[in-house]
Design an enzyme around this catalytic site. Sequence first.
Site, mmCIF file in Angstrom:
data_model
loop_
_atom_site.group_PDB
_atom_site.id
_atom_site.type_symbol
_atom_site.label_atom_id
_atom_site.label_comp_id
_atom_site.label_asym_id
_atom_site.label_seq_id
_atom_site.Cartn_x
_atom_site.Cartn_y
_atom_site.Cartn_z
ATOM 1 C CB SER A 155 11.984 14.819 -54.725
ATOM 2 O OG SER A 155 12.868 13.793 -54.308
ATOM 3 C CE1 TYR A 171 8.683 13.632 -50.591
ATOM 4 C CE2 TYR A 171 10.382 12.597 -51.932
ATOM 5 C CZ TYR A 171 9.912 13.690 -51.238
ATOM 6 O OH TYR A 171 10.655 14.848 -51.195
#
Length: 273
Positions: A135, A148
Amino acid sequence: MKTDTSSQQVVLITGASSGIGKSIAEYLIQKDYMVFGTSRNPSKNTGISFPLVALDVTKKETIASAVQEVLDKTGKIDFLINNAGVGITGPIEETPDEEIKNAFETNYFGPINLIKEVLPSMRRNGGGMIINITSIAGYMGLPYRGIYSATKGALELTTEAFRMELKDFNIQMTNVAPGDFATNIAAGRYHAPVLEDSPYKEPYGNTLKLMNEHVDAGKDPQLMAKAVYKVMTTPKPNAHYKVGELLQKASIALKRILPDKVYEKMLLKHYKL
């Protein structure tokens, strides 16, 4: 029963029952790859045009059985695409330990254990490629997405080391980092509740709303599928690829050149904090 795969390359994609994983799988089928996806509960997934094998990336025994199932059917795995992941948001102070551990088990240890499981067969077959879907959030510590960011950043860095360790085996490894895409990740992620008596109530609540809006307005997952295919057909891929809005990709470059405090102020402004 073993399938004749002499003319096709075999791809194993985790988390392929929906979202980016499903888009990648469907695109690769059009390019004449033999694709196997994974899902925790394959029997519950309908409308899938490729075989799904049962796999929970947080359970090593299912990783071993899923990889063996594909090898028994095809004799090889040419590509592993580590796509399965879980979203997590919330003030770090208020995020339960078990949710933090689950995020790391899913987003980091799961891919690492899958890589360990496929490497021996790739060596026996003379090579292969592993693509880790990370990501753009893994390049920076984002407010209320810190866990995250940490899971994806850890996988990015581990891939850098792994590439050098695998250089003698004709096994390529790379990361493809998406920005915001229009998928169901927001619905499936864990987010710490916005507590009425929390000191983070207003800033976290506003940031959570903004993050959901970004996902809803995200790009078509087909763009990720095309990007992954381009990497797969690159003989010696780079360590890192980014796919997303220009502003999201530019934020990575800005982090390298801006002073820390200036970059931090830029993020605070973006998230209206």
